[in-house]
Scaffold this active site. Structure first.
Site, mmCIF file in Angstrom:
data_model
loop_
_atom_site.group_PDB
_atom_site.id
_atom_site.type_symbol
_atom_site.label_atom_id
_atom_site.label_comp_id
_atom_site.label_asym_id
_atom_site.label_seq_id
_atom_site.Cartn_x
_atom_site.Cartn_y
_atom_site.Cartn_z
ATOM 1 N N ARG A 254 29.839 49.730 21.750
ATOM 2 C CA ARG A 254 29.123 47.892 21.995
ATOM 3 C C ARG A 254 30.559 47.527 21.816
ATOM 4 O O ARG A 254 30.874 46.201 21.801
ATOM 5 C CB ARG A 254 28.206 47.118 22.033
ATOM 6 N N LYS B 255 39.492 42.584 33.988
ATOM 7 C CA LYS B 255 38.828 43.594 34.793
ATOM 8 C C LYS B 255 38.835 44.715 34.012
ATOM 9 O O LYS B 255 39.914 45.508 34.371
ATOM 10 C CB LYS B 255 38.834 42.702 35.930
ATOM 11 N N GLU C 183 50.961 42.040 45.257
ATOM 12 C CA GLU C 183 51.165 41.499 44.241
ATOM 13 C C GLU C 183 51.855 40.756 44.303
ATOM 14 O O GLU C 183 51.708 39.135 43.722
ATOM 15 C CB GLU C 183 50.226 42.486 43.440
ATOM 16 N N LYS D 157 48.973 34.530 36.577
ATOM 17 C CA LYS D 157 47.382 35.213 36.482
ATOM 18 C C LYS D 157 46.713 34.825 35.686
ATOM 19 O O LYS D 157 45.169 34.100 35.319
ATOM 20 C CB LYS D 157 47.701 36.485 37.136
ATOM 21 N N GLU E 23 35.360 35.134 37.455
ATOM 22 C CA GLU E 23 35.955 34.885 39.385
ATOM 23 C C GLU E 23 33.849 34.100 39.503
ATOM 24 O O GLU E 23 32.880 34.595 40.682
ATOM 25 C CB GLU E 23 35.534 36.269 39.377
ATOM 26 N N ARG F 261 39.043 32.479 40.713
ATOM 27 C CA ARG F 261 39.759 33.031 40.586
ATOM 28 C C ARG F 261 39.617 34.242 41.839
ATOM 29 O O ARG F 261 40.765 35.233 42.023
ATOM 30 C CB ARG F 261 39.056 34.168 39.912
ATOM 31 N N ASN G 206 42.409 37.080 45.678
ATOM 32 C CA ASN G 206 41.866 38.392 46.454
ATOM 33 C C ASN G 206 42.506 38.061 47.528
ATOM 34 O O ASN G 206 42.079 39.044 48.517
ATOM 35 C CB ASN G 206 40.532 38.999 46.652
ATOM 36 N N HIS H 3 43.250 40.674 50.709
ATOM 37 C CA HIS H 3 42.049 41.823 49.640
ATOM 38 C C HIS H 3 40.823 42.091 50.257
ATOM 39 O O HIS H 3 40.307 43.053 50.820
ATOM 40 C CB HIS H 3 41.702 41.861 48.275
ATOM 41 N N HIS I 80 41.133 46.121 51.556
ATOM 42 C CA HIS I 80 40.166 46.992 51.570
ATOM 43 C C HIS I 80 39.753 47.361 52.377
ATOM 44 O O HIS I 80 39.648 49.218 53.064
ATOM 45 C CB HIS I 80 39.754 46.418 51.125
ATOM 46 N N HIS J 238 47.444 50.685 48.368
ATOM 47 C CA HIS J 238 46.614 49.324 47.977
ATOM 48 C C HIS J 238 47.429 48.581 48.296
ATOM 49 O O HIS J 238 47.474 47.339 49.150
ATOM 50 C CB HIS J 238 46.666 49.221 47.027
HETATM 51 N N1 NAD Z 1 41.891 45.589 37.171
HETATM 52 C C1 NAD Z 1 42.425 44.559 37.653
HETATM 53 O O1 NAD Z 1 41.800 43.303 37.315
HETATM 54 C C2 NAD Z 1 43.128 45.526 38.577
HETATM 55 C C3 NAD Z 1 44.017 44.816 38.851
HETATM 56 C C4 NAD Z 1 44.844 45.152 40.719
HETATM 57 C C5 NAD Z 1 44.264 46.798 40.768
HETATM 58 N N2 NAD Z 1 43.501 47.604 39.793
HETATM 59 C C6 NAD Z 1 43.482 49.320 39.603
HETATM 60 O O2 NAD Z 1 45.085 49.385 39.586
HETATM 61 C C7 NAD Z 1 45.029 50.729 39.741
HETATM 62 C C8 NAD Z 1 46.288 50.877 41.260
HETATM 63 O O3 NAD Z 1 46.873 51.034 39.899
HETATM 64 P P1 NAD Z 1 48.346 51.277 39.879
HETATM 65 O O4 NAD Z 1 48.506 51.141 40.807
HETATM 66 O O5 NAD Z 1 49.031 51.129 38.480
HETATM 67 O O6 NAD Z 1 48.107 53.277 40.082
HETATM 68 P P2 NAD Z 1 48.169 53.889 38.585
HETATM 69 O O7 NAD Z 1 47.540 53.844 37.922
HETATM 70 O O8 NAD Z 1 47.386 55.498 39.831
HETATM 71 O O9 NAD Z 1 49.891 54.739 38.469
HETATM 72 C C9 NAD Z 1 50.235 54.721 39.489
HETATM 73 C C10 NAD Z 1 51.049 56.418 39.992
HETATM 74 O O10 NAD Z 1 52.266 55.841 38.858
HETATM 75 C C11 NAD Z 1 52.611 56.331 37.952
HETATM 76 N N3 NAD Z 1 52.694 55.741 36.351
HETATM 77 C C12 NAD Z 1 52.846 55.600 35.785
HETATM 78 N N4 NAD Z 1 53.974 54.158 35.374
HETATM 79 C C13 NAD Z 1 54.977 55.496 35.170
HETATM 80 C C14 NAD Z 1 56.447 54.420 35.002
HETATM 81 N N5 NAD Z 1 56.868 53.834 34.359
HETATM 82 N N6 NAD Z 1 57.073 56.526 35.615
HETATM 83 C C15 NAD Z 1 56.881 56.781 36.475
HETATM 84 N N7 NAD Z 1 55.274 56.892 36.638
HETATM 85 C C16 NAD Z 1 54.182 55.885 36.378
HETATM 86 C C17 NAD Z 1 51.029 56.903 37.678
HETATM 87 O O11 NAD Z 1 51.052 58.279 36.883
HETATM 88 C C18 NAD Z 1 50.479 56.823 38.907
HETATM 89 O O12 NAD Z 1 50.541 58.964 39.749
HETATM 90 C C19 NAD Z 1 43.235 50.624 41.114
HETATM 91 O O13 NAD Z 1 42.291 51.488 40.343
HETATM 92 C C20 NAD Z 1 42.926 49.440 40.883
HETATM 93 O O14 NAD Z 1 41.773 49.132 41.352
HETATM 94 C C21 NAD Z 1 43.108 46.594 38.750
#
Ligand code: NAD
Length: 350
Positions: free
Chosen positions: A118, A140, A182, A217, A227, A231, A235, A238, A242, A254
């Site tokens: 939890r 999030k 972003e 942020k 949100e 917040r 988006n 987005h 999306h 993305h």
């Molecule tokens: N929680 C939130 O507020 C929020 C906001 C925006 C997006 N997201 C989520 O984030 C995700 C996308 O994140 P992302 O774009 O980081 O994708 P990801 O985590 O898949 O990373 C992208 C790729 O880069 C590689 N990588 C990461 N750091 C590296 C580094 N320093 N050197 C070499 N390779 C590296 C990873 O292994 C992966 O293959 C989605 O699932 C999305 O829904 C969440």
């Protein structure tokens, strides 16, 4: 070193940004605190040893759990695997889960931290640009279902976010562009001066740029953590984006989806007399300079609108659009007709 404070009462925390921090991180850590570091294969190969060594130096007792990279592994099964490793290693309420990686790893590790016993301690060490400027900040967490992205999750704030901009040296250019969409978004939605700085530097990413995005942020999240209102400005791009990602069956990333979505939102604003043609051009020129598209080819505007509605139906919500009204300011609109939205989309389709 730059520290950005996320003000959330008792759950406030620092976001620390310092080049090289993974080589010299000093954390106040209870002796022998059990830490479970979660990383995907790519990031583990590059940075896991460093982070494990730093945690040991700080007196902690770290173990690791490696996951497969990529969105397709952002599942409940992966979260279950993290929780099982935590249980087998005897992590308890005062232990810590560390999410070392991009947004996928951070979302999964954070969700596991939210539900294991939890809720146990959680620390974000983002390594992709998108994770540094967006997903690691704000609490999030979650995973996808076959029925849709991010359908399960929790708001769960970390104890700390540690950002080492030097790790971006190994991030593929394609992934960097995802984060850049972003970064530019922050300028358009809430900071004109930041936008002009990005124009001058042509979107160069420095530790100051990362810190500023975290600051913006944090400002929005501290006002509206779950949100209920403001917040939603984050988006921007987005709602269109999306739908485009979905229609392209994720062939468009993305970041590309968001950038095209920003192009469509801008067109919508201009067509309805909310924004000037000059400011629209400035936004789109900056996206272009960052290697991002703001128009799309090969898709029908009707299909994009239908996908937007489908996405919203799942969220039981109205089609709310975040539209620019000045460079550095957006507002929420939910009273535009489908025909008006369609015309704006059409104007961005080749
Ligand atoms: N929680 C939130 O507020 C929020 C906001 C925006 C997006 N997201 C989520 O984030 C995700 C996308 O994140 P992302 O774009 O980081 O994708 P990801 O985590 O898949 O990373 C992208 C790729 O880069 C590689 N990588 C990461 N750091 C590296 C580094 N320093 N050197 C070499 N390779 C590296 C990873 O292994 C992966 O293959 C989605 O699932 C999305 O829904 C969440």
């Amino acid at each position: 070193m730059t520290k950005v404070r996320m003000e959330l009462g008792k759950r406030s925390y620092d976001i620390v940004i310092r080049p090289g921090v993974l080589d010299s991180m000093k954390l106040q850590m209870r002796k022998d605190r059990k830490c479970l570091v979660v990383a995907d294969h790519n990031v583990a190969a590059l940075y896991l040893d460093k982070v494990m060594a730093r945690l040991k130096e700080c007196g902690a007792n770290p173990i690791s759990h490696i996951i497969e990279p990529g969105e397709k592994n952002k599942t409940l099964e992966t979260v279950g695997g993290i929780c099982r490793t935590a249980a087998q290693a005897g992590l308890e309420r005062k232990s810590l889960i560390v999410g070392l990686g991009g947004g996928v790893t951070g979302d999964l590790a954070g969700f596991a931290a939210a539900i294991y016993m939890r809720g146990i301690g959680f620390c974000q060490v983002p390594t992709s640009l998108l994770a540094m400027v967006d997903s690691s900040v704000g609490g999030k967490t979650g995973a996808d279902l076959p029925e849709g992205k991010n359908l399960i999750g929790a708001f769960y704030q970390p104890e700390m976010v540690i950002i080492d901009p030097e790790v971006l040296n190994t991030l593929p250019a394609f992934e960097k562009r995802n984060g850049l969409a972003e970064v530019i978004k922050y300028g358009v939605i809430m900071d004109y001066v930041f936008f002009t700085d990005l124009e001058k530097s042509k979107g160069e990413i420095t530790p100051d740029v990362i810190a500023h995005c975290c600051h913006l942020k944090a400002e929005v999240v501290s006002e509206d953590e779950t949100e209920q209102g403001r917040r939603a400005i984050l988006n921007y791009g987005h709602t269109f984006g999306h739908a485009i990602e979905l229609l392209s069956e994720f062939k468009l990333s993305h970041g590309e989806g968001v950038a095209i979505g920003m192009g469509m939102a801008a067109a919508m604003s201009v067509r309805n007399g909310l924004w000037s043609k000059e400011d629209e051009k400035r936004q789109n020129d900056l996206l272009l300079a960052a290697g991002l598209p703001f128009r799309i080819g090969g898709f029908k505007a009707e299909d994009i609108l239908a996908a937007m509605h489908h996405d919203k139906k799942k969220a039981h919500g109205k089609l709310t659009l975040v539209l620019p009204v000045e460079l550095g300011k957006v507002e929420l609109f939910n009273d535009f007709s489908d025909e008006a939205i369609l015309e704006a989309i059409r104007s961005c389709c080749d």
